[in-house]
Motif scaffolding. Structure first.
Motif, PDB file in Angstrom:
ATOM      1  N   GLU A 145       3.164   8.542  -3.725  1.00 49.80           N
ATOM      2  CA  GLU A 145       3.731   8.701  -4.825  1.00 49.80           C
ATOM      3  C   GLU A 145       3.860   7.096  -4.927  1.00 49.80           C
ATOM      4  OE1 GLU A 145       7.495  10.531  -4.639  1.00 49.80           O
ATOM      5  OE2 GLU A 145       6.233  12.281  -4.682  1.00 49.80           O
ATOM      6  N   GLN A 146       3.209   6.468  -6.074  1.00 46.40           N
ATOM      7  CA  GLN A 146       3.290   4.696  -6.309  1.00 46.40           C
ATOM      8  C   GLN A 146       4.053   4.853  -8.315  1.00 46.40           C
ATOM      9  OE1 GLN A 146       3.091   2.550  -4.644  1.00 46.40           O
ATOM     10  NE2 GLN A 146       1.472   3.841  -2.914  1.00 46.40           N
ATOM     11  N   GLU A 147       4.576   3.469  -7.962  1.00 45.63           N
ATOM     12  CA  GLU A 147       5.523   3.666 -10.319  1.00 45.63           C
ATOM     13  C   GLU A 147       4.510   2.789 -10.278  1.00 45.63           C
ATOM     14  OE1 GLU A 147       8.392   0.739  -9.210  1.00 45.63           O
ATOM     15  OE2 GLU A 147       9.919   2.448  -8.237  1.00 45.63           O
ATOM     16  N   SER A 148       3.896   3.050 -11.523  1.00 47.11           N
ATOM     17  CA  SER A 148       3.171   2.378 -12.877  1.00 47.11           C
ATOM     18  C   SER A 148       3.231   0.452 -12.555  1.00 47.11           C
ATOM     19  CB  SER A 148       3.220   3.085 -14.245  1.00 47.11           C
ATOM     20  OG  SER A 148       3.152   4.686 -13.728  1.00 47.11           O
ATOM     21  N   TYR A 149       2.285  -0.150 -12.710  1.00 43.90           N
ATOM     22  CA  TYR A 149       2.080  -0.966 -12.904  1.00 43.90           C
ATOM     23  C   TYR A 149       2.641  -2.458 -12.090  1.00 43.90           C
ATOM     24  CZ  TYR A 149       1.552   0.997 -17.642  1.00 43.90           C
ATOM     25  OH  TYR A 149       1.609   1.722 -18.137  1.00 43.90           O
ATOM     26  N   GLY A 150       2.436  -1.797 -10.743  1.00 48.80           N
ATOM     27  CA  GLY A 150       3.410  -2.317  -9.333  1.00 48.80           C
ATOM     28  C   GLY A 150       1.333  -2.514  -8.849  1.00 48.80           C
ATOM     29  N   TYR A 151       2.271  -3.377  -7.285  1.00 52.35           N
ATOM     30  CA  TYR A 151       0.829  -3.626  -6.518  1.00 52.35           C
ATOM     31  C   TYR A 151       1.616  -3.113  -5.308  1.00 52.35           C
ATOM     32  CZ  TYR A 151       0.054  -7.541  -9.640  1.00 52.35           C
ATOM     33  OH  TYR A 151      -0.235  -8.438 -11.027  1.00 52.35           O
ATOM     34  N   LEU A 152      -0.179  -2.688  -4.768  1.00 51.26           N
ATOM     35  CA  LEU A 152      -0.509  -2.163  -3.021  1.00 51.26           C
ATOM     36  C   LEU A 152      -0.981  -3.240  -2.234  1.00 51.26           C
ATOM     37  CD1 LEU A 152       0.458   0.618  -1.181  1.00 51.26           C
ATOM     38  CD2 LEU A 152      -2.148   1.161  -2.049  1.00 51.26           C
ATOM     39  N   VAL A 153      -0.123  -3.613  -1.503  1.00 47.57           N
ATOM     40  CA  VAL A 153      -0.813  -5.027  -0.723  1.00 47.57           C
ATOM     41  C   VAL A 153      -1.404  -3.475   0.195  1.00 47.57           C
ATOM     42  CG1 VAL A 153      -0.030  -6.451   1.244  1.00 47.57           C
ATOM     43  CG2 VAL A 153       1.377  -5.888  -0.830  1.00 47.57           C
ATOM     44  N   LEU A 154      -3.030  -4.771   0.353  1.00 48.45           N
ATOM     45  CA  LEU A 154      -3.764  -3.988   0.930  1.00 48.45           C
ATOM     46  C   LEU A 154      -4.211  -4.766   2.362  1.00 48.45           C
ATOM     47  CD1 LEU A 154      -7.526  -3.680  -1.690  1.00 48.45           C
ATOM     48  CD2 LEU A 154      -5.102  -2.153  -1.610  1.00 48.45           C
ATOM     49  N   ALA A 197      -5.377 -13.688   4.487  1.00 52.06           N
ATOM     50  CA  ALA A 197      -5.805 -12.458   3.363  1.00 52.06           C
ATOM     51  C   ALA A 197      -6.953 -12.056   3.201  1.00 52.06           C
ATOM     52  CB  ALA A 197      -5.436 -12.726   1.865  1.00 52.06           C
ATOM     53  N   GLU A 198      -8.572 -12.648   3.870  1.00 53.83           N
ATOM     54  CA  GLU A 198      -9.150 -11.808   3.872  1.00 53.83           C
ATOM     55  C   GLU A 198      -9.167 -11.180   4.753  1.00 53.83           C
ATOM     56  OE1 GLU A 198     -14.611 -13.297   4.852  1.00 53.83           O
ATOM     57  OE2 GLU A 198     -12.905 -15.014   4.505  1.00 53.83           O
ATOM     58  N   ALA A 199      -8.913 -11.086   6.499  1.00 57.29           N
ATOM     59  CA  ALA A 199      -8.822 -10.545   7.659  1.00 57.29           C
ATOM     60  C   ALA A 199      -7.933  -9.158   6.322  1.00 57.29           C
ATOM     61  CB  ALA A 199      -8.259 -11.411   8.659  1.00 57.29           C
ATOM     62  N   ASP A 200      -6.961  -9.228   6.428  1.00 59.75           N
ATOM     63  CA  ASP A 200      -6.098  -8.092   5.678  1.00 59.75           C
ATOM     64  C   ASP A 200      -7.567  -7.293   4.268  1.00 59.75           C
ATOM     65  OD1 ASP A 200      -4.321  -8.382   7.044  1.00 59.75           O
ATOM     66  OD2 ASP A 200      -3.014  -9.346   5.471  1.00 59.75           O
ATOM     67  N   LEU A 201      -8.220  -7.813   4.079  1.00 59.28           N
ATOM     68  CA  LEU A 201      -8.731  -6.638   3.060  1.00 59.28           C
ATOM     69  C   LEU A 201     -10.174  -6.955   3.922  1.00 59.28           C
ATOM     70  CD1 LEU A 201      -8.759  -6.905  -0.286  1.00 59.28           C
ATOM     71  CD2 LEU A 201     -10.786  -8.256  -0.142  1.00 59.28           C
ATOM     72  N   ARG A 202     -10.370  -6.820   4.789  1.00 63.19           N
ATOM     73  CA  ARG A 202     -11.796  -6.906   5.548  1.00 63.19           C
ATOM     74  C   ARG A 202     -10.946  -5.406   6.443  1.00 63.19           C
ATOM     75  NH1 ARG A 202     -16.294  -9.492   6.014  1.00 63.19           N
ATOM     76  NH2 ARG A 202     -16.125 -11.665   5.197  1.00 63.19           N
ATOM     77  N   ALA A 203      -9.916  -5.599   6.935  1.00 64.85           N
ATOM     78  CA  ALA A 203      -8.475  -4.310   7.898  1.00 64.85           C
ATOM     79  C   ALA A 203      -8.812  -3.210   6.897  1.00 64.85           C
ATOM     80  CB  ALA A 203      -7.794  -4.845   8.775  1.00 64.85           C
TER      81      ALA A 203
END
Length: 398
Positions: free
Chosen positions: A212-221, A358-364
């Motif tokens: 469940e997510q609110e519109s026009y927000g961000y999800l941290v990857l 941040a790149e490591a988070d993206l790879r994870a």
């Protein structure tokens, strides 16, 4: 000239020659957004303005010299006048913020720095209204995003911002939080850079479990997302590339799952709305926020800031930008803001460490998404994982 494919670097330079300051910056921002979309829609083979210098960015406001400040305070007899001088001269608060500030807006905290040269650092911040403050590490609203086309979410009968992309418009902003500087020394543990994906609510989505997510927000990857959050991210990236296929992509499958994934699995140039966001966690001040038309597939632009052209922008509304200045990197939340914008300068090595993290988070996240796909999309797992890697500009590892 009859087509954009005939544009050369000389044409770009001729267009940018002349206007300076805000006008030149806005023209450069517009051209970057235009060419980025044209390349994504395969109307261009090469983005000539990807690393176009923004130029004339405003640096961090400097305090008024102490002797001048003392003279100003001597001439001000009323307490509020002295307080206003302190806000404007010492902390660079814009005039509009001073006029509308309430006593309850001021948040004063004491912080002890580990450096002996800075035994106690005073930090003063204009408190944003409750609606603009993030309540979750995972997902946060995007209050600084004005609309690119309309403030209402698109319906099945309404066109999206761009004819063939799944990039929804953004809502009108609330009042902006404004950082007030008081010789604050930032440490690596305070500044955080996160890969974020722009999301919107999808209550009627039923192809796989989503959160469940609110519109026009961000999800941290990152690698700590729940299965439902991973499902939300995969759904959003697939929807960003969900449009009628070209002839070379073959016909769209008739089954709902195959039809929804068709663009993600067959498009040569994928798009994932979002980017790297930079935040001071001590004050919740955002210094870089991905704007409209920016995508996670362009995250390597940060490498250009550090080792290439020395500058990059990250969409518009807000027009966040990063620029190398000597041995520091200047981050500006909105280079086109008329009433001031949070700005900070960080050492290059600190920014390099932030980008690496941040790149490591993206790879994870990509590794986590691969495992998720094997469980929820077994017949498409390998293809979906490979497509996500292309959408995030990452190479697959064994």
């Amino acid at each position: 000239m009859t087509t954009f494919r005939e544009v050369t670097a000389d044409h770009i330079q001729d267009t940018l020659d002349g206007p300076e300051g805000t006008v030149g910056r806005q023209r450069a921002t517009a051209m970057r957004s235009l060419f980025r979309v044209l390349k994504r829609e395969r109307l261009l083979f090469r983005d000539l303005v990807r690393h176009l210098p923004m130029g004339d960015l405003t640096g961090i406001p400097r305090p008024v010299p102490s002797d001048v400040l003392a003279g100003l305070l001597d001439q001000a007899t009323a307490p509020f006048a002295r307080f206003s001088i302190a806000l404007a001269a010492m902390h660079a608060v814009p005039v509009a913020e001073i006029r509308t500030a309430l006593t309850a807006d001021l948040l004063v905290t004491q912080e002890t720095a580990p450096d002996p040269d800075y035994p106690a650092v005073r930090r003063i911040t204009m408190r944003p209204p409750p609606a603009t403050r993030s309540s979750s590490r995972r997902s946060s609203a995007s209050p600084n995003r004005p609309p690119c086309a309309t403030s209402a979410p698109p319906t099945q009968s309404e066109p999206r911002n761009w004819p063939r992309s799944g990039h929804p418009p953004s809502p009108m902003p609330q009042r902006k939080p404004v950082a007030v500087w008081h010789r604050v020394r930032h440490h690596p543990c305070v500044m955080v850079m996160q890969p974020v994906l722009e999301i919107f609510a999808a209550d009627d989505f039923a192809l796989w479990p989503v959160g469940e997510q609110e519109s026009y927000g961000y999800l941290v990857l990152d690698g700590e997302l729940t299965p439902a959050e991973v499902g939300t991210a995969v759904m959003r990236i697939a929807d960003c590339n969900n449009f009628e296929p070209e002839e070379e992509q073959g016909p769209r499958p008739t089954d709902p799952l195959g039809a929804f994934l068709h663009g993600l699995l067959t498009m040569p140039n994928l798009f994932a709305a979002g980017g790297f966001r930079v935040t001071d966690t001590a004050t919740d001040t955002v210094f870089v926020e991905p704007g409209c038309c920016n995508g996670l597939e362009a995250w390597r632009d940060w490498r250009e800031v550090l080792d290439g052209t020395g500058c990059s922008s990250f969409g518009h509304d807000p027009s966040s930008a990063a620029e190398r200045v000597g041995d520091t990197v200047r981050l500006t939340l909105d280079a086109d803001a008329k009433d001031g914008s949070p700005v900070i300068e960080l050492p290059m090595e600190q920014v390099r460490a932030l980008v690496t993290g941040a790149e490591a988070d993206l790879r994870a996240f990509l590794s986590l998404a691969g495992t998720w796909a094997e469980q929820h999309l077994p017949t498409h797992a390998a293809a979906v994982t490979a497509a996500l890697a292309r959408a995030l500009d990452l190479e697959l590892t064994e």
